[in-house]
Design a protein around this motif. Structure first.
Motif, short mmCIF file in Angstrom:
data_model
loop_
_atom_site.label_atom_id
_atom_site.label_comp_id
_atom_site.label_asym_id
_atom_site.label_seq_id
_atom_site.Cartn_x
_atom_site.Cartn_y
_atom_site.Cartn_z
N LEU A 265 0.80 -1.22 0.00
CA LEU A 265 0.00 0.00 0.00
C LEU A 265 0.84 1.28 0.00
N SER A 266 2.14 1.15 0.30
CA SER A 266 2.99 2.33 0.40
C SER A 266 3.76 2.63 -0.88
N ILE A 267 4.25 1.59 -1.55
CA ILE A 267 5.06 1.81 -2.76
C ILE A 267 4.31 2.60 -3.83
N PRO A 268 3.00 2.33 -4.11
CA PRO A 268 2.31 3.11 -5.15
C PRO A 268 2.27 4.60 -4.89
N MET A 269 2.42 5.02 -3.62
CA MET A 269 2.37 6.44 -3.32
C MET A 269 3.52 7.20 -3.97
N PHE A 270 4.65 6.52 -4.23
CA PHE A 270 5.75 7.17 -4.93
C PHE A 270 5.34 7.54 -6.36
N PHE A 271 4.61 6.66 -7.03
CA PHE A 271 4.15 6.92 -8.39
C PHE A 271 3.10 8.04 -8.40
N PHE A 272 2.25 8.08 -7.38
CA PHE A 272 1.26 9.15 -7.30
C PHE A 272 1.93 10.49 -7.05
#
Length: 466
Positions: A265-272
């Motif tokens: 759930l945390s890694i996608p926040m870098f792409f956002f």
């Protein structure tokens, strides 16, 4: 010419607004998963003391004869007041005489027991690992499990105060972009936290950024759309969090290791965070004893029709009456839970889902009303203050559950009474349906006289003003 007037002329919901709204809704959904993450990563699993003859892999069957696991458990772990294996004590020496007795000595737990000196054995049938098993947050350390949740809520409180003010000063987009990066870094690092203190500190930072993402996303959606679409934009922003609930419940059901779940759930926040730089200019389920995975998904599903209902009410029945209806119904639903025994799990689940849907609808109505009451120049700051009140409520709510020791229905009565009282207080606010968003404090002062509405309707006044 006010910004809202200019927006009406160029188009209140064009391609730019639609693309921006799509990204903001995704940010809202993902931020919601981090808000409720510890519903699954901080679950207190069933546990008991580690004992040599029962849990030591080097002990062979011949060492204990043909005794079953149940028999070994009986001679190793005392019973608590509910005649269940004690979670925090073990016998100093195996009590072999208990194999030939139907009862137990009443004073044995005081004389012949000791705390769990060698750690605990956890029931991993539902979760492979949680932060509780990571740092043994059970027995005398169990209160620390609430500390991590408190840190996150405290972070939301501080974030609403600090970032709310900065958003009004430096802009919504800049702070939103920063908070996406902060959330990505904080919760990714929390996955690998070496100590519990470091974990709590990182969750504090995650809480600061989460509240700002949720708030600024709604503000950007509302402020870049005309009054005709503002209620719809707010409703869609709240609906996006329902997809976050569904996503979290589904992933938690599939991923039972807290490290993996938090990382996913945390890694996608870098792409956002990267996309935001180029595409842009809200305890009681472990209490009710019902299936937490199912309820998490149901709460996400029920939010969709609930918010559609709130949108219809806001459009056709006015904002004050909508808030009054949903808040009073939520109070009535909470009161109904008092009369349902915990054994009726299906009824409990229905009431929980219904109450959640009503709660979501009331939040949508309240956010819409707040957006239309507050002027643009202080809107983020005021939303920060509103967020502080929400965070305080979230922090106090679990503490109120301790009142069950005095009277079991007491917490639910307090929750219900506060909802019903709030539903009545809303009539002290002005009705804002179909009104322009105020840009300044002067607009607020003149709002009662309908000056802006007159300016929009009277061409001669428009020309004179220009």
């Amino acid at each position: 010419m006010a910004f809202q007037d200019l927006l009406d002329q160029v188009g209140g919901l064009g391609r730019f607004q639609i693309i921006q709204m799509a990204f903001l809704l995704i940010y809202n959904a993902m931020a919601q998963t981090h808000t409720l993450l510890e519903n699954f990563t901080a679950v207190i699993l069933g546990h008991r003391c580690w004992v040599h003859i029962l849990d030591n892999a080097t002990v062979s069957d011949n060492d204990t004869g043909t005794l079953s696991q149940e028999a070994l458990l009986r001679i190793s772990i005392p019973l608590d007041s509910n005649l269940r294996p004690d979670k925090c004590h073990r016998f100093i020496h195996p009590q072999w005489q208990l194999l030939h007795m139907n009862g137990t000595f009443s004073n044995m737990s005081e004389v012949d027991t000791e705390p769990c000196m060698d750690g605990w054995v956890y029931d991993r049938s539902s979760f492979l690992s949680t932060t509780v098993t990571e740092w043994d947050l059970v027995c005398e350390s169990q209160s620390l499990n609430s500390v991590s949740k408190f840190f996150f809520m405290a972070g939301m409180l501080v974030g609403n105060i600090v970032y709310g003010t900065l958003s009004d000063r430096f802009g919504r987009r800049l702070l939103l972009t920063w908070c996406l990066l902060q959330l990505a870094v904080a919760d990714t690092c929390a996955t690998f936290a070496p100590t519990f203190l470091v974990y709590c500190s990182l969750r504090f930072l995650a809480g600061m950024s989460t509240s700002t993402i949720l708030t600024n996303a709604i503000l950007l959606i509302v402020e870049w759309t005309s009054p005709k679409y503002q209620a719809m934009g707010t409703t869609m922003a709240v609906c996006a969090t329902s997809f976050g609930n569904i996503l979290l419940g589904s992933l938690a059901f599939a991923i039972r290791n807290w490290h993996t779940l938090q990382l996913v759930l945390s890694i996608p926040m870098f792409f956002f965070f990267i996309s935001s730089r180029y595409e842009l200019p809200f305890v009681f389920l472990f209490h009710l004893g019902i299936n937490v995975f199912l309820v998490q998904v149901l709460l996400g599903v029920v939010k969709l029709p609930a918010n559609y209902l709130s949108l219809w009410a806001l459009k056709h029945r006015g904002h004050r009456i909508s808030i009054f209806f949903f808040m009073s119904m939520m109070g009535i639903t909470l009161l109904a839970t008092i009369f349902v025994p915990s054994e009726m799990s299906t009824v409990c689940m229905i009431l929980t889902t219904l109450g959640g849907g009503i709660c979501f609808a009331s939040i949508t109505c309240s956010l819409t009303q707040a957006n239309e009451l507050l002027p643009t120049v202080i809107r983020a700051t005021a939303f920060g203050i509103i967020g502080v009140c929400g965070s305080l409520g979230a922090a106090v709510a679990p503490l109120l559950m301790t009142l069950e020791t005095y009277a079991e229905p007491l917490p639910w009565i307090i929750y219900a009474a506060s909802c019903i009282f709030t539903s009545l207080v809303v009539f002290l606010l002005p009705e804002t349906r179909n009104h322009q968003l105020p840009d300044s404090l002067q607009d607020i002062e003149n709002g009662g006289k309908g000056s802006r509405k007159t300016e929009l309707e009277d061409p001669s006044i428009k020309v004179t003003h220009f």
